[in-house]
Design a protein around this motif. Structure first.
Motif, mmCIF file in Angstrom:
data_model
loop_
_atom_site.group_PDB
_atom_site.id
_atom_site.type_symbol
_atom_site.label_atom_id
_atom_site.label_comp_id
_atom_site.label_asym_id
_atom_site.label_seq_id
_atom_site.Cartn_x
_atom_site.Cartn_y
_atom_site.Cartn_z
ATOM 1 N N ILE A 1 0.829 -1.209 0.000
ATOM 2 C CA ILE A 1 0.000 0.000 0.000
ATOM 3 C C ILE A 1 0.864 1.261 0.000
ATOM 4 O O ILE A 1 0.566 2.238 -0.694
ATOM 5 N N SER A 2 1.958 1.239 0.760
ATOM 6 C CA SER A 2 2.828 2.421 0.819
ATOM 7 C C SER A 2 3.429 2.736 -0.547
ATOM 8 O O SER A 2 3.661 3.902 -0.888
ATOM 9 N N VAL A 3 3.668 1.683 -1.341
ATOM 10 C CA VAL A 3 4.199 1.877 -2.698
ATOM 11 C C VAL A 3 3.099 2.397 -3.619
ATOM 12 O O VAL A 3 3.318 3.316 -4.416
ATOM 13 N N GLN A 4 1.906 1.829 -3.490
ATOM 14 C CA GLN A 4 0.778 2.273 -4.311
ATOM 15 C C GLN A 4 0.509 3.763 -4.138
ATOM 16 O O GLN A 4 0.131 4.454 -5.094
ATOM 17 N N LYS A 5 0.709 4.266 -2.928
ATOM 18 C CA LYS A 5 0.464 5.694 -2.678
ATOM 19 C C LYS A 5 1.427 6.571 -3.471
ATOM 20 O O LYS A 5 1.116 7.724 -3.788
ATOM 21 N N LYS A 6 2.604 6.039 -3.790
ATOM 22 C CA LYS A 6 3.604 6.793 -4.552
ATOM 23 C C LYS A 6 3.423 6.632 -6.056
ATOM 24 O O LYS A 6 3.514 7.587 -6.821
ATOM 25 N N ILE A 7 3.197 5.378 -6.482
ATOM 26 C CA ILE A 7 3.191 5.112 -7.929
ATOM 27 C C ILE A 7 1.792 5.044 -8.524
ATOM 28 O O ILE A 7 1.630 5.084 -9.743
ATOM 29 N N GLY A 8 0.758 4.951 -7.656
ATOM 30 C CA GLY A 8 -0.609 4.772 -8.128
ATOM 31 C C GLY A 8 -0.978 3.299 -8.169
ATOM 32 O O GLY A 8 -0.114 2.441 -8.361
ATOM 33 N N LYS A 9 -2.270 2.988 -7.992
ATOM 34 C CA LYS A 9 -2.696 1.587 -7.967
ATOM 35 C C LYS A 9 -2.440 0.879 -9.283
ATOM 36 O O LYS A 9 -2.263 -0.343 -9.321
ATOM 37 N N GLN A 10 -2.413 1.623 -10.361
ATOM 38 C CA GLN A 10 -2.092 1.042 -11.659
ATOM 39 C C GLN A 10 -0.807 1.645 -12.235
ATOM 40 O O GLN A 10 -0.606 1.653 -13.448
ATOM 41 N N GLY A 11 0.036 2.145 -11.329
ATOM 42 C CA GLY A 11 1.308 2.709 -11.777
ATOM 43 C C GLY A 11 1.160 3.978 -12.577
ATOM 44 O O GLY A 11 2.084 4.382 -13.294
ATOM 45 N N GLU A 12 0.006 4.653 -12.444
ATOM 46 C CA GLU A 12 -0.282 5.802 -13.310
ATOM 47 C C GLU A 12 0.651 6.984 -13.079
ATOM 48 O O GLU A 12 0.766 7.873 -13.938
ATOM 49 N N ASN A 13 1.359 7.022 -11.946
ATOM 50 C CA ASN A 13 2.280 8.130 -11.679
ATOM 51 C C ASN A 13 3.670 7.908 -12.282
ATOM 52 O O ASN A 13 4.515 8.801 -12.225
ATOM 53 N N LEU A 14 3.901 6.719 -12.828
ATOM 54 C CA LEU A 14 5.227 6.392 -13.353
ATOM 55 C C LEU A 14 5.432 6.925 -14.767
ATOM 56 O O LEU A 14 4.556 6.800 -15.626
ATOM 57 N N GLU A 15 6.615 7.485 -14.995
ATOM 58 C CA GLU A 15 6.991 7.946 -16.330
ATOM 59 C C GLU A 15 8.468 7.674 -16.549
ATOM 60 O O GLU A 15 9.237 7.557 -15.592
ATOM 61 N N GLY A 16 8.891 7.585 -17.805
ATOM 62 C CA GLY A 16 10.298 7.409 -18.106
ATOM 63 C C GLY A 16 10.548 6.268 -19.071
ATOM 64 O O GLY A 16 9.636 5.534 -19.463
ATOM 65 N N GLU A 17 11.805 6.129 -19.465
ATOM 66 C CA GLU A 17 12.155 5.168 -20.519
ATOM 67 C C GLU A 17 11.977 3.718 -20.096
ATOM 68 O O GLU A 17 11.909 2.820 -20.943
ATOM 69 N N PHE A 18 11.915 3.443 -18.784
ATOM 70 C CA PHE A 18 11.794 2.065 -18.319
ATOM 71 C C PHE A 18 10.344 1.678 -18.015
ATOM 72 O O PHE A 18 10.090 0.590 -17.502
ATOM 73 N N VAL A 19 9.408 2.563 -18.338
ATOM 74 C CA VAL A 19 8.001 2.328 -18.014
ATOM 75 C C VAL A 19 7.252 1.828 -19.249
ATOM 76 O O VAL A 19 7.400 2.370 -20.334
ATOM 77 N N TRP A 20 6.483 0.764 -19.061
ATOM 78 C CA TRP A 20 5.644 0.265 -20.145
ATOM 79 C C TRP A 20 4.231 0.022 -19.616
ATOM 80 O O TRP A 20 4.034 -0.092 -18.412
ATOM 81 N N SER A 21 3.279 -0.032 -20.519
ATOM 82 C CA SER A 21 1.874 -0.121 -20.112
ATOM 83 C C SER A 21 1.245 -1.423 -20.586
ATOM 84 O O SER A 21 1.562 -1.929 -21.670
ATOM 85 N N GLN A 22 0.374 -1.952 -19.752
ATOM 86 C CA GLN A 22 -0.431 -3.123 -20.089
ATOM 87 C C GLN A 22 -1.893 -2.736 -19.892
ATOM 88 O O GLN A 22 -2.237 -2.089 -18.909
ATOM 89 N N GLU A 23 -2.744 -3.127 -20.818
ATOM 90 C CA GLU A 23 -4.103 -2.600 -20.871
ATOM 91 C C GLU A 23 -4.872 -2.756 -19.569
ATOM 92 O O GLU A 23 -5.528 -1.821 -19.099
#
Length: 213
Positions: free
Chosen positions: A89-111
């Motif tokens: 949960i502490s990680v979700q608060k930083k990155i978002g429940k679906q990682g929506e706060n993550l950006e950058g060259e190492f980030v990829w999306s799954q539907e």
């Protein structure tokens, strides 16, 4: 709500006297964020280890080939993060429940699962003495170009190396920063320097960190 997090991640390998591997990394991702390290090699090695972020650091257990050291050859490391929804949960608060706060060259999306981290790193293992001699020859060449500001020659030289180690990859980004800066392309220059972790530790770290913002 937490803001956007531009992911910084770098990893390098080390080996003990028995040629077993240890991976360490630096990142700006939150404490307790979980990752899976997958290593494959020409000798048929296929291994996985779970790691998590601890104060900006990642560190694996020693990795062997069924208890034996790794034979000289080429290997690939892939680091992936489980979906945000199964992170603490502490990680979700930083990155978002679906990682929506993550950006950058190492980030990829799954539907359905959202954004995750995917980082691939190639390296070679060889006899330690031979590797040390070869590495010094490479850096003698690069430092010669560096002394005269020939950044394009540095990137061309590193491009010819099949599996550049972490220090070479950081020197490549550093050189690209200067190339783009000299060409007046501030956006690409910024992207290049942001590919280098803050407070990078490695060859020419003082020089590289003097330009890191």
């Amino acid at each position: 709500m937490e803001g956007i997090l531009h992911v910084e991640l770098s990893v390098k390998e080390d080996s003990d006297k028995d040629n077993q591997l240890l991976f360490t990394g630096n990142t700006n991702l939150p404490n307790r964020m979980k990752f899976i390290l997958s290593i494959t090699g020409e000798d048929g090695l296929s291994a996985q280890k779970e790691v998590e972020v601890n104060n900006g650091k990642l560190e694996s257990e020693l990795i062997s080939n069924n208890g034996a050291g790794l034979v000289p050859g080429k290997y690939n490391l892939q680091i992936t993060s489980p979906a945000g929804i199964i992170q603490p949960i502490s990680v979700q608060k930083k990155i978002g429940k679906q990682g929506e706060n993550l950006e950058g060259e190492f980030v990829w999306s799954q539907e359905t699962l959202g954004k995750m981290i995917g980082y691939t790193y190639s390296f070679s293992t060889s006899d330690a003495q031979t590797a040390s001699i070869e590495s010094e020859k490479v850096w003698e060449e690069i430092n010669g170009y560096l002394a005269t500001g020939q950044y394009t020659l540095i990137t061309e030289f590193i491009d010819k190396i099949q599996t550049p180690d972490q220090d070479l990859q950081m020197m490549y980004h550093f050189s690209k920063y200067h190339i783009h800066g000299q060409a007046g392309d501030d956006r690409k220059a910024l992207e290049s320097i942001n590919s280098i972790p803050k407070n990078y530790k490695g060859r020419n770290e003082d020089l590289i960190n003097s330009t890191n913002i």
